[in-house]
Scaffold this motif. Structure first.
Motif, PDB file in Angstrom:
ATOM      1  N   ALA A 110     -26.802  11.552 -23.966  1.00  0.00           N
ATOM      2  CA  ALA A 110     -27.302  11.702 -22.595  1.00  0.00           C
ATOM      3  C   ALA A 110     -28.300  10.592 -22.266  1.00  0.00           C
ATOM      4  N   GLU A 111     -29.174  10.283 -23.197  1.00  0.00           N
ATOM      5  CA  GLU A 111     -30.155   9.214 -22.981  1.00  0.00           C
ATOM      6  C   GLU A 111     -29.457   7.881 -22.743  1.00  0.00           C
ATOM      7  N   GLN A 112     -28.460   7.627 -23.604  1.00  0.00           N
ATOM      8  CA  GLN A 112     -27.705   6.387 -23.504  1.00  0.00           C
ATOM      9  C   GLN A 112     -27.011   6.282 -22.129  1.00  0.00           C
ATOM     10  N   LEU A 113     -26.369   7.368 -21.714  1.00  0.00           N
ATOM     11  CA  LEU A 113     -25.644   7.363 -20.439  1.00  0.00           C
ATOM     12  C   LEU A 113     -26.597   7.172 -19.263  1.00  0.00           C
ATOM     13  N   CYS A 114     -27.759   7.826 -19.318  1.00  0.00           N
ATOM     14  CA  CYS A 114     -28.695   7.729 -18.202  1.00  0.00           C
ATOM     15  C   CYS A 114     -29.340   6.350 -18.124  1.00  0.00           C
ATOM     16  N   GLN A 115     -29.442   5.684 -19.257  1.00  0.00           N
ATOM     17  CA  GLN A 115     -29.952   4.310 -19.253  1.00  0.00           C
ATOM     18  C   GLN A 115     -28.934   3.356 -18.639  1.00  0.00           C
ATOM     19  N   GLN A 116     -27.653   3.634 -18.887  1.00  0.00           N
ATOM     20  CA  GLN A 116     -26.603   2.713 -18.439  1.00  0.00           C
ATOM     21  C   GLN A 116     -26.101   3.026 -17.034  1.00  0.00           C
ATOM     22  N   ALA A 117     -26.449   4.201 -16.503  1.00  0.00           N
ATOM     23  CA  ALA A 117     -25.828   4.666 -15.257  1.00  0.00           C
ATOM     24  C   ALA A 117     -26.229   3.817 -14.052  1.00  0.00           C
ATOM     25  N   ASP A 118     -25.230   3.480 -13.217  1.00  0.00           N
ATOM     26  CA  ASP A 118     -25.520   2.856 -11.925  1.00  0.00           C
ATOM     27  C   ASP A 118     -26.110   3.904 -11.002  1.00  0.00           C
ATOM     28  N   CYS A 119     -25.610   5.132 -11.160  1.00  0.00           N
ATOM     29  CA  CYS A 119     -26.040   6.202 -10.271  1.00  0.00           C
ATOM     30  C   CYS A 119     -26.044   7.527 -11.035  1.00  0.00           C
ATOM     31  N   LEU A 120     -27.109   8.279 -10.861  1.00  0.00           N
ATOM     32  CA  LEU A 120     -27.213   9.605 -11.473  1.00  0.00           C
ATOM     33  C   LEU A 120     -27.252  10.645 -10.358  1.00  0.00           C
ATOM     34  N   LEU A 121     -26.289  11.565 -10.382  1.00  0.00           N
ATOM     35  CA  LEU A 121     -26.300  12.678  -9.442  1.00  0.00           C
ATOM     36  C   LEU A 121     -27.042  13.822 -10.102  1.00  0.00           C
ATOM     37  N   VAL A 122     -28.118  14.269  -9.511  1.00  0.00           N
ATOM     38  CA  VAL A 122     -28.897  15.380 -10.069  1.00  0.00           C
ATOM     39  C   VAL A 122     -28.567  16.611  -9.236  1.00  0.00           C
ATOM     40  N   ILE A 123     -27.856  17.532  -9.844  1.00  0.00           N
ATOM     41  CA  ILE A 123     -27.242  18.618  -9.069  1.00  0.00           C
ATOM     42  C   ILE A 123     -27.820  19.986  -9.443  1.00  0.00           C
ATOM     43  N   GLY A 124     -28.395  20.648  -8.456  1.00  0.00           N
ATOM     44  CA  GLY A 124     -28.784  22.049  -8.619  1.00  0.00           C
ATOM     45  C   GLY A 124     -29.765  22.313  -9.747  1.00  0.00           C
ATOM     46  N   THR A 125     -30.800  21.492  -9.826  1.00  0.00           N
ATOM     47  CA  THR A 125     -31.822  21.764 -10.840  1.00  0.00           C
ATOM     48  C   THR A 125     -33.203  21.563 -10.230  1.00  0.00           C
ATOM     49  N   SER A 126     -34.156  22.364 -10.677  1.00  0.00           N
ATOM     50  CA  SER A 126     -35.525  22.208 -10.203  1.00  0.00           C
ATOM     51  C   SER A 126     -36.203  21.042 -10.913  1.00  0.00           C
ATOM     52  N   ALA A 127     -35.535  20.494 -11.951  1.00  0.00           N
ATOM     53  CA  ALA A 127     -36.044  19.337 -12.692  1.00  0.00           C
ATOM     54  C   ALA A 127     -37.434  19.591 -13.274  1.00  0.00           C
ATOM     55  N   THR A 128     -37.659  20.808 -13.710  1.00  0.00           N
ATOM     56  CA  THR A 128     -38.956  21.126 -14.314  1.00  0.00           C
ATOM     57  C   THR A 128     -38.839  21.357 -15.816  1.00  0.00           C
TER      58      THR A 128
END
Ligand SMILES: [Zn+2]
Length: 177
Positions: A110-128
């Motif tokens: 997940a870390e690797q993918l988020c570092q490489q991502a052009d775009c991250l869709l953050v869906i339905g989370t309070s992100a807490t």
């Protein structure tokens, strides 16, 4: 405690993927990083390899002593507590309990993918919930765009390039079609 998990397993067995799951499954180019322990993305048609379960999966049992044994369970007829056939320790749902560290491989991927991502869709989370919420910062710090879809503003709002307020079942089919 196993009764509670087996009760949840019965609910998941009876649940159907929603329009958001189905829309995501129509885009095999997208990788899914989820905090959900159900298998609704997979049942919607996402390839197993493209779904990363940060908090484990309730669809499996694993050895509590971490000998490596893991086995799928029948969600409709889940087993009672039983010993690990490999080492004799207790089997437990393969989910991450509060205070436990996340499974290593899914987290690193997940870390690797988020570092490489052009775009991250953050869906339905309070992100807490950390460390999962830290993945949003990682994409931003690596120069990727962040698009947030949630029913209300959240901790992720400040990190969003674009924020769409409303149910993901409403927004995702419009965004990805
Ligand atoms: Zn074991």
């Amino acid at each position: 405690m196993i009764e509670w998990y087996n009760w949840r397993r019965g609910i998941i067995a009876g649940a159907e993927p929603n329009p958001a799951h189905l829309t995501l499954a129509q885009h095999p180019e997208l990788m899914q990083i989820t905090q959900n322990v159900d298998d609704l993305l997979e049942r919607a048609g996402c390839a197993k390899e493209s779904v990363i379960h940060l908090h484990g999966t309730i669809t499996h049992d694993r050895c509590h002593a971490r000998c490596g044994f893991q086995a799928p369970v029948d969600l409709q007829h889940p087993p009672e507590l039983r010993p690990c056939p490999m080492c004799g320790a207790r089997l437990r749902p393969a989910v991450v309990w509060f205070g436990e560290t996340l499974p290593q491989y899914p987290w690193q991927r997940a870390e690797q993918l988020c570092q490489q991502a052009d775009c991250l869709l953050v869906i339905g989370t309070s992100a807490t919930v950390y460390p999962a919420a830290g993945l949003i910062h990682l994409t931003r710090a690596s120069g990727g765009k962040v698009v947030v879809i949630n029913t209300q503003p959240s901790e992720a709002s400040a990190l969003a390039e674009v924020e769409l307020i409303g149910p993901c079942s409403h927004w995702l089919p419009r965004l990805l079609s």
